[in-house]
Design a protein around this motif. Structure first.
Motif, PDB file in Angstrom:
ATOM      1  N   TRP A 577       0.849  -1.203   0.000  1.00  0.00           N
ATOM      2  CA  TRP A 577       0.000   0.000   0.000  1.00  0.00           C
ATOM      3  C   TRP A 577       0.884   1.253   0.000  1.00  0.00           C
ATOM      4  CZ3 TRP A 577      -5.065  -0.081  -1.052  1.00  0.00           C
ATOM      5  CH2 TRP A 577      -5.731   1.137  -0.966  1.00  0.00           C
ATOM      6  N   THR A 578       1.950   1.200   0.815  1.00  0.00           N
ATOM      7  CA  THR A 578       2.871   2.341   0.865  1.00  0.00           C
ATOM      8  C   THR A 578       3.506   2.562  -0.509  1.00  0.00           C
ATOM      9  OG1 THR A 578       3.359   1.608   3.072  1.00  0.00           O
ATOM     10  CG2 THR A 578       4.779   3.319   2.212  1.00  0.00           C
ATOM     11  N   ALA A 579       3.947   1.462  -1.128  1.00  0.00           N
ATOM     12  CA  ALA A 579       4.581   1.581  -2.450  1.00  0.00           C
ATOM     13  C   ALA A 579       3.586   2.119  -3.475  1.00  0.00           C
ATOM     14  CB  ALA A 579       5.106   0.225  -2.890  1.00  0.00           C
ATOM     15  N   LEU A 580       2.343   1.721  -3.319  1.00  0.00           N
ATOM     16  CA  LEU A 580       1.293   2.175  -4.242  1.00  0.00           C
ATOM     17  C   LEU A 580       1.146   3.696  -4.158  1.00  0.00           C
ATOM     18  CD1 LEU A 580      -0.775   0.694  -6.030  1.00  0.00           C
ATOM     19  CD2 LEU A 580      -2.380   0.797  -4.147  1.00  0.00           C
ATOM     20  N   LEU A 581       1.080   4.200  -2.920  1.00  0.00           N
ATOM     21  CA  LEU A 581       0.910   5.647  -2.745  1.00  0.00           C
ATOM     22  C   LEU A 581       2.152   6.403  -3.204  1.00  0.00           C
ATOM     23  CD1 LEU A 581      -0.853   5.781   0.732  1.00  0.00           C
ATOM     24  CD2 LEU A 581      -1.880   6.055  -1.510  1.00  0.00           C
ATOM     25  N   ARG A 582       3.331   5.747  -3.008  1.00  0.00           N
ATOM     26  CA  ARG A 582       4.573   6.416  -3.387  1.00  0.00           C
ATOM     27  C   ARG A 582       4.718   6.469  -4.912  1.00  0.00           C
ATOM     28  NH1 ARG A 582       8.224   3.198  -0.797  1.00  0.00           N
ATOM     29  NH2 ARG A 582       8.406   1.986  -2.704  1.00  0.00           N
ATOM     30  N   ASN A 583       4.397   5.383  -5.558  1.00  0.00           N
ATOM     31  CA  ASN A 583       4.673   5.288  -7.006  1.00  0.00           C
ATOM     32  C   ASN A 583       3.579   5.862  -7.885  1.00  0.00           C
ATOM     33  OD1 ASN A 583       7.025   4.033  -6.490  1.00  0.00           O
ATOM     34  ND2 ASN A 583       6.239   1.978  -6.771  1.00  0.00           N
ATOM     35  N   PHE A 584       2.373   5.926  -7.359  1.00  0.00           N
ATOM     36  CA  PHE A 584       1.271   6.353  -8.221  1.00  0.00           C
ATOM     37  C   PHE A 584       0.613   7.575  -7.621  1.00  0.00           C
ATOM     38  CE2 PHE A 584       2.020   1.967  -9.112  1.00  0.00           C
ATOM     39  CZ  PHE A 584       2.112   1.984 -10.492  1.00  0.00           C
ATOM     40  N   ASN A 585       0.527   8.573  -8.484  1.00  0.00           N
ATOM     41  CA  ASN A 585       0.039   9.854  -8.035  1.00  0.00           C
ATOM     42  C   ASN A 585      -1.475   9.876  -8.098  1.00  0.00           C
ATOM     43  OD1 ASN A 585       0.539  12.307  -7.151  1.00  0.00           O
ATOM     44  ND2 ASN A 585       1.817  12.914  -8.915  1.00  0.00           N
ATOM     45  N   SER A 586      -2.094   9.249  -7.104  1.00  0.00           N
ATOM     46  CA  SER A 586      -3.550   9.147  -7.208  1.00  0.00           C
ATOM     47  C   SER A 586      -4.189  10.458  -6.797  1.00  0.00           C
ATOM     48  CB  SER A 586      -4.049   8.052  -6.286  1.00  0.00           C
ATOM     49  OG  SER A 586      -5.443   8.080  -6.256  1.00  0.00           O
ATOM     50  N   THR A 587      -5.281  10.820  -7.491  1.00  0.00           N
ATOM     51  CA  THR A 587      -5.998  12.029  -7.107  1.00  0.00           C
ATOM     52  C   THR A 587      -6.903  11.736  -5.913  1.00  0.00           C
ATOM     53  OG1 THR A 587      -7.574  11.401  -8.802  1.00  0.00           O
ATOM     54  CG2 THR A 587      -6.049  13.173  -9.334  1.00  0.00           C
ATOM     55  N   SER A 588      -7.124  10.456  -5.632  1.00  0.00           N
ATOM     56  CA  SER A 588      -7.994  10.112  -4.500  1.00  0.00           C
ATOM     57  C   SER A 588      -7.232   9.115  -3.642  1.00  0.00           C
ATOM     58  CB  SER A 588      -9.253   9.447  -5.025  1.00  0.00           C
ATOM     59  OG  SER A 588      -8.884   8.260  -5.703  1.00  0.00           O
ATOM     60  N   ASP A 589      -7.646   8.937  -2.377  1.00  0.00           N
ATOM     61  CA  ASP A 589      -6.910   7.949  -1.598  1.00  0.00           C
ATOM     62  C   ASP A 589      -7.527   6.560  -1.725  1.00  0.00           C
ATOM     63  OD1 ASP A 589      -9.120   8.458  -0.198  1.00  0.00           O
ATOM     64  OD2 ASP A 589      -8.143   9.232   1.605  1.00  0.00           O
ATOM     65  N   ASP A 590      -8.549   6.419  -2.564  1.00  0.00           N
ATOM     66  CA  ASP A 590      -9.098   5.077  -2.748  1.00  0.00           C
ATOM     67  C   ASP A 590      -8.898   4.574  -4.189  1.00  0.00           C
ATOM     68  OD1 ASP A 590     -10.835   6.627  -4.130  1.00  0.00           O
ATOM     69  OD2 ASP A 590     -12.654   5.876  -3.172  1.00  0.00           O
ATOM     70  N   PHE A 591      -8.146   5.298  -4.983  1.00  0.00           N
ATOM     71  CA  PHE A 591      -7.823   4.889  -6.359  1.00  0.00           C
ATOM     72  C   PHE A 591      -9.068   4.648  -7.205  1.00  0.00           C
ATOM     73  CE2 PHE A 591      -3.985   4.142  -4.005  1.00  0.00           C
ATOM     74  CZ  PHE A 591      -2.986   4.544  -4.876  1.00  0.00           C
ATOM     75  N   HIS A 592     -10.143   5.391  -6.943  1.00  0.00           N
ATOM     76  CA  HIS A 592     -11.362   5.097  -7.698  1.00  0.00           C
ATOM     77  C   HIS A 592     -11.213   5.428  -9.181  1.00  0.00           C
ATOM     78  CE1 HIS A 592     -12.396   9.320  -6.472  1.00  0.00           C
ATOM     79  NE2 HIS A 592     -12.543   9.365  -7.778  1.00  0.00           N
ATOM     80  N   GLU A 593     -10.167   6.211  -9.513  1.00  0.00           N
ATOM     81  CA  GLU A 593      -9.974   6.513 -10.937  1.00  0.00           C
ATOM     82  C   GLU A 593      -9.479   5.292 -11.705  1.00  0.00           C
ATOM     83  OE1 GLU A 593      -8.501   7.932  -8.463  1.00  0.00           O
ATOM     84  OE2 GLU A 593      -6.331   7.873  -8.686  1.00  0.00           O
ATOM     85  N   TRP A 594      -9.159   4.234 -10.975  1.00  0.00           N
ATOM     86  CA  TRP A 594      -8.747   2.990 -11.640  1.00  0.00           C
ATOM     87  C   TRP A 594      -9.926   2.040 -11.855  1.00  0.00           C
ATOM     88  CZ3 TRP A 594      -3.561   1.433  -8.786  1.00  0.00           C
ATOM     89  CH2 TRP A 594      -2.552   2.299  -9.210  1.00  0.00           C
ATOM     90  N   ASN A 595     -11.099   2.512 -11.550  1.00  0.00           N
ATOM     91  CA  ASN A 595     -12.268   1.645 -11.685  1.00  0.00           C
ATOM     92  C   ASN A 595     -12.399   1.096 -13.103  1.00  0.00           C
ATOM     93  OD1 ASN A 595     -14.906   0.667 -11.465  1.00  0.00           O
ATOM     94  ND2 ASN A 595     -15.112   2.053  -9.697  1.00  0.00           N
ATOM     95  N   LEU A 596     -12.523  -0.215 -13.210  1.00  0.00           N
ATOM     96  CA  LEU A 596     -12.566  -0.826 -14.552  1.00  0.00           C
ATOM     97  C   LEU A 596     -13.747  -0.334 -15.378  1.00  0.00           C
ATOM     98  CD1 LEU A 596     -11.485  -4.534 -14.201  1.00  0.00           C
ATOM     99  CD2 LEU A 596     -10.131  -2.473 -14.379  1.00  0.00           C
ATOM    100  N   ARG A 597     -14.808   0.079 -14.685  1.00  0.00           N
ATOM    101  CA  ARG A 597     -15.996   0.582 -15.363  1.00  0.00           C
ATOM    102  C   ARG A 597     -15.635   1.724 -16.326  1.00  0.00           C
ATOM    103  NH1 ARG A 597     -19.641   2.997 -10.935  1.00  0.00           N
ATOM    104  NH2 ARG A 597     -17.821   4.342 -11.006  1.00  0.00           N
ATOM    105  N   ASP A 598     -14.579   2.482 -16.000  1.00  0.00           N
ATOM    106  CA  ASP A 598     -14.215   3.634 -16.825  1.00  0.00           C
ATOM    107  C   ASP A 598     -13.336   3.270 -18.012  1.00  0.00           C
ATOM    108  OD1 ASP A 598     -15.616   5.165 -15.094  1.00  0.00           O
ATOM    109  OD2 ASP A 598     -13.880   5.707 -13.872  1.00  0.00           O
ATOM    110  N   PHE A 599     -12.972   2.000 -18.150  1.00  0.00           N
ATOM    111  CA  PHE A 599     -12.114   1.609 -19.274  1.00  0.00           C
ATOM    112  C   PHE A 599     -12.916   0.777 -20.269  1.00  0.00           C
ATOM    113  CE2 PHE A 599      -8.945   1.659 -15.627  1.00  0.00           C
ATOM    114  CZ  PHE A 599      -8.618   2.985 -15.857  1.00  0.00           C
ATOM    115  N   LEU A 600     -12.316   0.615 -21.442  1.00  0.00           N
ATOM    116  CA  LEU A 600     -13.038  -0.086 -22.503  1.00  0.00           C
ATOM    117  C   LEU A 600     -12.382  -1.417 -22.791  1.00  0.00           C
ATOM    118  CD1 LEU A 600     -13.347   3.014 -24.842  1.00  0.00           C
ATOM    119  CD2 LEU A 600     -15.189   1.968 -23.536  1.00  0.00           C
ATOM    120  N   ASP A 601     -13.159  -2.321 -23.350  1.00  0.00           N
ATOM    121  CA  ASP A 601     -12.582  -3.591 -23.804  1.00  0.00           C
ATOM    122  C   ASP A 601     -11.771  -3.348 -25.055  1.00  0.00           C
ATOM    123  OD1 ASP A 601     -12.994  -5.657 -22.102  1.00  0.00           O
ATOM    124  OD2 ASP A 601     -15.124  -5.822 -22.610  1.00  0.00           O
TER     125      ASP A 601
END
Ligand SMILES: Nc1nc2c(ncn2[C@@H]2O[C@H](COP(=O)(O)OP(=O)(O)OP(=O)(O)O)[C@@H](O)[C@H]2O)c(=O)[nH]1
Ligand SMILES: [Mg+2]
Length: 837
Positions: A577-601
């Motif tokens: 989790w620490t590495a995740l926060l360090r390496n990825f500049n998330s705009t939220s602390d729950d990474f909701h921008e990675w939600n698969l719903r927002d990506f396409l097949d």
């Protein structure tokens, strides 16, 4: 100190707002904060701030980079700001506003407060006094964190100043209700350790109330003391409003990370702009009335003058040879229109020609000379009129849409075309018009090329989001596109190619920023921002899942090693989790921008499969940790009591389980935002005292080749629950209809006879039996759970045994019994470990 920054000629319809206050009050910082509010709080400000010189953007950058702002050195700095209408979806909810913001230096303000005499002179040229007189609203600023003594001193001065302003507005017979906003700035400095947002806001509020009370007392006392006219007169009166602001929110207990969010700045400017606009509208109305009165008076005076000229006409004419020489001399040395109409020649020529015209001998001159003088005076009059029209016109650089640009072009060819009969092409006004026409072409061309460019970014971005694989050059291509598109299409503060500069007011070259801010380019840029965000989130998630390739990709922190020697399952989730926060500049602390719903097949399916794979590895870690906690004799711990106690271990923060819950929750949430935290789900399951099941029936599948002769049900299915007190409840399910054969299997429907409800208490035993017949043999299928004794819900997930009359049994390969979905058969949480009996 420099007098003032270069200013375009004031357009009388544009409201002006003056920021006034002592040095260090925060005037310039507040303008930076306004720009920030336009970007971050557009829905409150009701618009997005556009300012073509880029100076407001630089102020904003300086304020939020945390560098000390330089005190303002010029007496007055003007910013023409346009508020792009605010949209809710496709609906525009406000009108565009243009406003001039005047930032005065504290030193100049202090000097004006000490010597306000220039405010009494309506023609004054002193920049700050001029700005006060022309203002449609004043923001009177005082540092809110100042102590009581400092506040009192500032208010005393402001009171005197306001009295003069009010008096000045009344003398100018201006409309009533001149808006003044008394603003306490830098309120973030009022914060105290341990403050929550509510606590801090209420302290700011109290501070404002007490400051207002103090100021109010001043105003009242002052009115009594000298009996001078109060600034609160109906005509030319002042309407005073009080507000509190800060360029940034302080660090608060419940909102620690918002140092770039302005506080009440959007609200202040929204109200101030509205007040200034309405004041301007009222002033224009009242000025129109005054102009009418003035014109009527002038007509009367004109009639008197004509009378006296009439008297002069009846004198016998005396030719004046000296005058003739002067006119001819003027005629001979006259320069071409471009020179004679340029400043300062124009004023000089006008004076000379007027002198010649007003000479008593003028009427005795030869007609051709009289006509010459008249025609040249007429030319100057026409030229000045044309120049004024041009000065008040909308320039190409003032537009933000192609429609408005076309209107400007149309008017340059229409009402602003050069009058026939004059050769003004090379005059300053003619050159300015020509330049504006060139600007129209240059803006149109750049707008179209910028638009194409952003549309191309969007197209390429979408193509990359539709990738069938994340390996190879995909990552490099994404980064290449992002880097390319991050650079603006041209240096925004540089002159636009094709836009000339001419030496007259409003003749400077248009900047690249103008076409860049055009509506269509703006929309395309917003589209690109959306595409960019989606693409970079996709790249980041693919990086985190180790799906990408390339030299500088970050660690694939979501890929977990298998549990085993050398792997510390206890510290693994928090390390990841620490590495995740360090390496990825998330705009939220729950990474909701990675939600698969927002990506396409097809990318989405690849990510889903990898997330599932990583999740299952995580599950194996947790199950191993649970088994390790239970100790070697697992069956002894497989009791309702110990499982209930174990639920507390799962939520105990000194164990690794809560951290595992957070990490595993991320894997499942990205696929299904409503998925529960698996650790909490297991804890809730283990704490459930009893399970209510409503068994409607079953679907039974028997392969046709289960035995030599076809095997089919020969009686009802019985499901028996035996409590630990050894009482047994049995429910029966009878076959309805015939079995349906499909290929190598036959499916039977079984439905409940009578009551369907089963209350299952953890620890009860469960057993199901179905009598079957094969040829002339009576046999039975028997289901018993093989996993946990406390939660034998895996009963129907396993194959039953086929038991012969002799008691010999064998696995009934391929037989399946599934409760109908509406039965609510308990499901064993995914983290519940496999227990071998
Ligand atoms: N913490 C905090 N600092 C502020 C705020 N507003 C201004 N400042 C700081 O106060 C100092 C003075 O601000 P300016 O905006 O330069 O003040 P000014 O009124 O323009 O001053 P002059 O140009 O000298 O008239 C700067 O260092 C700002 O960073 C605020 O809301 N919060
Ligand atoms: Mg300043």
């Amino acid at each position: 100190m420099m007098p003032s920054s270069p200013q375009p000629p004031a357009d009388p319809s544009i409201p002006q707002v003056l920021l006034f206050g002592h040095s260090g009050a925060g005037k310039s910082a507040l303008l930076g904060a306004l720009y920030q509010a336009g970007e971050k709080q557009g829905e409150t400000l009701l618009g997005e701030v556009l300012e073509s010189s880029g100076r407001l953007a630089s102020l904003r950058d300086a304020v939020y980079r945390g560098t000390e702002l330089e005190p303002t050195h010029t007496e007055l700095t003007s910013y023409t700001v346009r508020l792009r209408p605010w949209r809710v979806g496709a609906r525009v909810v406000t009108e565009p506003i243009t406003i001039v913001l005047n930032d005065c230096s504290g030193k100049a303000a202090e000097s004006l407060i000490r010597h306000p005499d220039s405010l009494h002179d309506p023609e004054t040229r002193a920049p700050v006094a001029r700005a006060v007189i022309d203002a449609d609203a004043i923001i009177l600023m005082v540092n809110g964190s100042a102590d009581d003594g400092e506040l009192s001193a500032a208010f005393k001065e402001f009171e005197a100043f306001l009295a003069v302003v009010g008096q000045g507005k009344a003398n100018a017979r201006e409309v009533g209700g001149f808006p003044v906003f008394l603003v306490l700035t830098q309120c973030d400095k009022l914060t105290e350790p341990g403050d929550t947002r509510e606590k801090w806001e209420s302290r700011v509020h109290e501070h404002a109330e007490s400051a207002w009370a103090k100021f109010h007392t001043f105003l009242k006392d002052a009115a009594h003391e000298d009996d001078a006219p109060s600034p609160f007169l109906p005509f030319g009166s002042i309407e005073l409003m009080v507000d509190t602001v800060a360029v940034r929110l302080p660090r608060l207990l419940d909102a620690p990370g918002q140092p770039s969010t302005p506080f009440r700045v959007a609200e202040l400017f929204r109200d101030c702009f509205a007040a200034a606009r309405s004041h301007r509208a009222r002033v224009s109305g009242s000025n129109r009335r005054l102009k009418w009165t003035l014109r009527a008076a002038l007509t009367f005076v004109g009639a008197l003058l004509l009378g006296s000229i009439g008297v002069a006409l009846f004198q016998p004419p005396q030719p004046d040879t000296h005058l003739i020489d002067r006119v001819i001399a003027y005629q001979r040395q006259e320069s071409p229109a471009a020179v004679r109409l340029a400043d300062p020649n124009l004023a000089r020529n006008k004076q000379t020609l007027s002198d010649l015209h007003d000479d008593p001998g003028f009427f005795a001159l030869r007609d051709d000379l009289k006509e010459f003088i008249d025609s040249r005076l007429k030319e100057i009059e026409d030229y000045e009129q044309y120049r004024n029209k041009l000065a008040a016109a909308i320039a190409p650089s003032d537009t933000r849409t192609l429609e408005d640009l076309a209107k400007v072009e149309q008017s340059l060819h229409g009402e602003l075309s050069l009058p026939t009969g004059y050769t003004w092409e090379e005059t300053p006004a003619g050159l300015l018009r020509e330049k504006w026409l060139a600007d129209v072409r240059a803006i149109r061309e750049a707008e179209s090329s910028f638009l194409d460019r952003y549309r191309d970014y969007v197209r390429r971005g979408i193509a990359l989001t539709l990738t069938p694989a994340f390996g190879g050059n995909w990552r490099a291509d994404v980064n290449g596109l992002v880097a390319e598109a991050t650079r603006p299409p041209a240096a925004l503060s540089d002159p636009l190619p094709g836009s000339p500069a001419v030496a007259s007011p409003r003749g400077e070259a248009v900047l690249n920023r103008v076409p860049y801010e055009f509506d269509r380019v703006y929309e395309a840029r917003k589209d690109w921002e959306t595409t960019h965000d989606r693409l970079t989130h996709l790249r980041d998630l693919a990086d985190a899942l180790g799906l990408t390739a390339g030299p500088d990709r970050p660690e694939p922190v979501l890929v977990l090693p298998e549990p085993g020697p050398g792997i510390n399952s206890v510290s693994l989730p928090s390390a990841r989790w620490t590495a995740l926060l360090r390496n990825f500049n998330s705009t939220s602390d729950d990474f909701h921008e990675w939600n698969l719903r927002d990506f396409l097949d097809p990318g989405r399916s690849i990510l889903a499969a990898r997330l599932d794979q990583c999740f299952r590895t995580g599950v194996r870690h947790v199950q191993a940790l649970i088994l390790a906690r239970l100790g070697p004799d697992v069956t002894q711990k497989d009791t309702p009591e110990s499982w209930r106690m174990f639920a507390n271990v799962l939520t105990d923060s000194t164990t690794p389980f809560p951290e595992w819950g957070r990490l595993l929750h991320l894997y499942v949430r990205l696929r299904d935002p409503s998925a529960p935290n698996p650790i909490l789900e297991l804890a809730a399951f283990l704490r459930t005292p009893q399970f209510e099941v409503n068994l409607h029936g079953f679907d039974l599948v028997i392969p046709v080749d289960l035995s030599l002769d076809k095997v089919h049900p020969a009686g009802p299915l019985s499901v028996a629950t035996t409590s630990r007190g050894s009482s047994t409840t049995t429910k029966r399910f009878k076959q309805v209809g015939e079995g349906v054969r499909e290929g190598s299997i036959t499916t039977y429907k079984l439905t409940a006879e009578g009551d369907r409800k089963i209350t299952y208490i953890p620890g009860d035993t469960l057993r199901a039996e179905l009598p079957v017949r094969s040829g002339n043999q009576d046999l039975k299928l028997v289901w018993v759970a093989v996993g946990s004794q406390t939660y034998p819900f895996d009963l129907f997930a396993r194959e039953p045994r086929l038991v012969k009359a002799s008691g010999v049994s064998e696995p009934a390969v391929g037989v399946k019994l599934a409760p109908t979905p509406s039965s609510g058969w308990p499901h064993i949480p995914v983290l519940f470990p496999e227990l071998k009996r």
